[in-house]
Design an enzyme around this catalytic site. Structure first.
Site, PDB file in Angstrom:
ATOM      1  CB  ALA A  28      -4.336  -0.258  -1.828  1.00 29.42           C
ATOM      2  CB  THR A  29      -8.649  -3.878  -1.867  1.00 30.36           C
ATOM      3  OG1 THR A  29      -8.120  -3.934  -0.544  1.00 30.36           O
ATOM      4  CG2 THR A  29      -9.203  -5.234  -2.253  1.00 30.36           C
ATOM      5  CG  ASN A  59       0.758  -5.708   4.942  1.00 31.02           C
ATOM      6  OD1 ASN A  59       1.346  -6.156   3.961  1.00 31.02           O
ATOM      7  ND2 ASN A  59      -0.139  -6.391   5.607  1.00 31.02           N
ATOM      8  CB  ALA A  62      -6.333   8.390   0.806  1.00 27.32           C
ATOM      9  CG  HIS A  63      -6.880   3.736   4.759  1.00 25.55           C
ATOM     10  ND1 HIS A  63      -6.608   2.893   5.809  1.00 25.55           N
ATOM     11  CD2 HIS A  63      -6.987   2.956   3.674  1.00 25.55           C
ATOM     12  CE1 HIS A  63      -6.559   1.647   5.348  1.00 25.55           C
ATOM     13  NE2 HIS A  63      -6.786   1.663   4.062  1.00 25.55           N
ATOM     14  CB  CYS A 114      -9.006 -12.718  13.361  1.00 22.66           C
ATOM     15  SG  CYS A 114      -8.202 -12.348  14.905  1.00 22.66           S
TER      16      CYS A 114
HETATM   17  N1  PLP Z   1      -1.839  -3.441   0.227  1.00 22.69           N
HETATM   18  C1  PLP Z   1      -1.184  -3.279   1.376  1.00 22.69           C
HETATM   19  C2  PLP Z   1       0.282  -3.536   1.448  1.00 22.69           C
HETATM   20  C3  PLP Z   1      -1.871  -2.870   2.530  1.00 22.69           C
HETATM   21  O1  PLP Z   1      -1.214  -2.707   3.665  1.00 22.69           O
HETATM   22  C4  PLP Z   1      -3.262  -2.621   2.434  1.00 22.69           C
HETATM   23  C5  PLP Z   1      -4.019  -2.213   3.624  1.00 22.69           C
HETATM   24  O2  PLP Z   1      -4.409  -3.011   4.449  1.00 22.69           O
HETATM   25  C6  PLP Z   1      -3.901  -2.817   1.199  1.00 22.69           C
HETATM   26  C7  PLP Z   1      -3.150  -3.228   0.125  1.00 22.69           C
HETATM   27  C8  PLP Z   1      -5.380  -2.604   1.032  1.00 22.69           C
HETATM   28  O3  PLP Z   1      -5.653  -1.239   0.986  1.00 22.69           O
HETATM   29  P1  PLP Z   1      -7.153  -0.664   1.116  1.00 22.69           P
HETATM   30  O4  PLP Z   1      -7.468  -0.724   2.575  1.00 22.69           O
HETATM   31  O5  PLP Z   1      -7.053   0.741   0.621  1.00 22.69           O
HETATM   32  O6  PLP Z   1      -8.029  -1.487   0.277  1.00 22.69           O
END
Ligand code: PLP
Length: 395
Positions: A73-74, A153, A202-203, A328
Site C-alpha cells: 500500500a505504500t 490504522n 495483502a498483509h 518511534c
Molecule cells: N496505509 C495504511 C492505512 C496502513 O495501515 C498501512 C500499513 O501500515 C499502509 C498504508 C502501508 O502498507 P504497506 O505495509 O503495504 O506498505
C-alpha cells in the site's frame, strides 16, 4: 491457549494457511515469469495472476482490468497520489487530505508541496471524523484530488467515504481512498462508494507481505495516472517490474476468503472487541475509547488508561502483542499524531493502547488479555499513588 497472544492485527496479520497453500506451487514448480509469452511456465504464471486479479476485483466490485499490482500500500498510495498529481498537472495543483492519514499518504503530499502543489490538510473532530462542510469549503477550481482513508490504522475510525465521494463527483475532483484497513473487514465497493482510486495491501487481510494493488477506475470517469516506476511496461505501463506471482496468488486467495467469510467473521470479531471493552470498562476507572465507537472497524479498540504510561503498561503485559498510541521515530518516542489530532494531550496519547482483533483470536485469549491489562493497570496506578505520597512527604 498459546502465549504470546497476537492482538496487533492493524500492524499486520498472520498468513492464513489456505493462502499459504495456494501460494506454495508458485514458490516451487510453477516458477514462471508472468510476462514470458513463449512457453508453458509463463502462461501458467500469467493465468494465476489473471485469476487473482479477478478475485480482488470481485471483492471490491471492480473489473479486473482496473487492478494494478504493486509491492504494497505504500507504493499504491505513492502511485495514486503522485500519479494523479502528475497526470492532471495542467488541470490544477491542489490536493486535499486529512491530518490523520497514514504517513504513506501524508509524505506523498509533503513531497508534492515541494514541487509546486498546494495541499489542504483537513482537521478531524474528537471522534476522528473529518467535516464534510470543511471539505466542501476547501474545494477550489484547482483541486484535482482528494485522498482520504476508509479506516484509520490507529483508531479504526471510518470516514464518511460515500459522502466524500459524492462531493468529489459534484466538484469534478478525483477521489483516492487508502482502504488498507477496511478491505476484508467491512464491505467495500468502489461503485457503491464512488471511489476512483483505492489502495490495497495483502498483509492486512491474512495474505503475504510485500504485495498490494491499486484500483484505478476505467470509466465514469476514466482515471489517468503517470507511472512512477518505469521499465518493461508491465501492468499496461502503469507499474513496471516482474510480477510477484506467489504474492499475487496469495492476495487473490486472501480476497476470495474474505469475500465468503466477511459478514460472519466481522460479527464475531466485533463481539470479541465489545467483550474486551466491557471487561476493561467494568473493572477499571478512567478508561476512555479514543474516537467514534459508532463509526469504527469491528476489530479495533483504541483505549486510554488515564494516569498510566503505556510503555510501562506494555512491559507489564509482555505476553500480549499490542501497540501503544506512540510512534518511534529514530530514538525518540513521540505521542501519536493521530491521537493528538483528536485533541488528546501528550500524556493522554501516551496512556493509550491499540488492540487489533483478528480472524485467529479466541474468546479465551480476549479474557486472558483483559485480565492481564486490568491487573497491570491497577498495579501501575497503585505504584504511582504510593510514589506520589512518598514524594509529597519528602518535600
Ligand atoms: N496505509 C495504511 C492505512 C496502513 O495501515 C498501512 C500499513 O501500515 C499502509 C498504508 C502501508 O502498507 P504497506 O505495509 O503495504 O506498505
Amino acid at each position: 491457549m498459546k502465549l504470546p497472544i497476537y492482538l496487533d492485527n492493524h500492524a499486520t496479520t498472520q498468513l492464513d494457511p489456505r493462502v499459504l497453500e495456494a501460494m506454495l506451487p508458485y514458490l516451487s514448480d510453477k516458477f514462471g515469469n508472468a510476462a514470458s509469452r513463449s512457453h508453458q511456465f509463463g502462461w501458467e504464471a500469467e493465468q494465476a495472476v489473471e485469476a487473482a486479479r479477478e478475485q480482488i476485483a470481485k471483492l471490491i466490485g471492480a473489473s479486473s482490468k482496473e487492478i494494478i499490482f504493486t509491492s504494497g500500500a505504500t507504493e499504491s498510495d505513492n502511485l495514486a497520489i503522485k500519479g494523479v498529481a502528475e497526470a492532471y498537472r495542467k488541470k490544477g495543483n491542489h490536493i486535499m487530505t486529512a491530518v490523520t492519514e497514514h504517513k504513506a499518504v501524508l509524505d506523498c503530499c509533503k513531497h508534492l508541496e515541494k514541487h509546486g502543489y498546494r495541499v489542504t490538510y483537513l482537521p478531524v473532530a474528537a471522534d476522528g471524523l473529518i467535516s464534510l462542510e470543511a471539505l466542501q469549503n476547501a474545494f477550489t477550481d484547482k483541486t484535482i484530488l482528494v485522498t482520504i482513508m476508509y479506516a484509520n490504522n490507529e483508531i479504526g475510525v471510518l470516514q464518511p467515504v460515500t459522502e466524500i465521494a459524492k462531493l468529489c463527483r459534484e466538484g469534478g475532483v478525483l477521489f483516492h481512498c487508502d482502504a488498507v484497513q477496511a478491505i476484508g473487514k467491512i464491505p467495500v465497493d468502489v461503485n457503491r462508494d464512488g471511489i476512483d482510486l483505492m489502495s490495497i495491501t495483502a498483509h492486512k487481510l491474512y495474505g503475504p507481505k510485500g504485495v498490494g494493488a491499486l484500483y484505478v477506475r476505467s470509466k465514469n470517469p476514466r482515471v489517468e495516472i503517470a507511472a512512477q516506476i518505469d521499465g518493461g511496461g508491465h501492468e499496461r505501463g502503469m507499474r513496471s517490474g516482474t510480477l510477484n506471482v506467489p504474492g499475487i496468488v496469495g492476495l487473490g486467495k486472501a480476497c476470495e476468503i474474505a469475500m465468503s467469510e466477511l459478514p460472519e467473521e466481522s460479527r464475531g470479531i466485533a463481539a470479541l472487541r465489545d467483550k474486551l471493552k466491557l471487561q476493561l470498562e467494568e473493572n477499571l476507572d478512567d478508561v476512555y475509547v479514543n474516537g467514534s465507537m459508532e463509526h469504527r472497524l469491528p476489530g479495533n479498540l483504541n483505549i486510554r488508561f488515564d494516569g498510566v504510561d503505556s510503555e510501562s503498561l506494555l512491559m507489564g503485559i509482555n505476553d500480549i502483542a499490542v501497540s501503544t498510541g506512540a510512534a518511534c521515530t529514530a530514538a525518540k518516542i513521540e505521542p501519536s499524531y493521530v491521537l493528538k489530532a483528536l485533541g488528546l494531550t501528550d500524556e493522554q496519547a501516551n496512556s493509550t493502547l491499540r488492540f487489533g482483533i483478528g480472524r485467529f483470536n479466541t474468546e479465551a485469549e480476549i479474557d486472558y488479555a483483559a485480565e492481564r491489562v486490568i491487573d497491570t493497570v491497577k498495579k501501575l496506578r497503585e505504584l504511582s499513588v504510593s510514589f506520589g505520597i512518598e514524594r509529597a512527604v519528602g518535600q
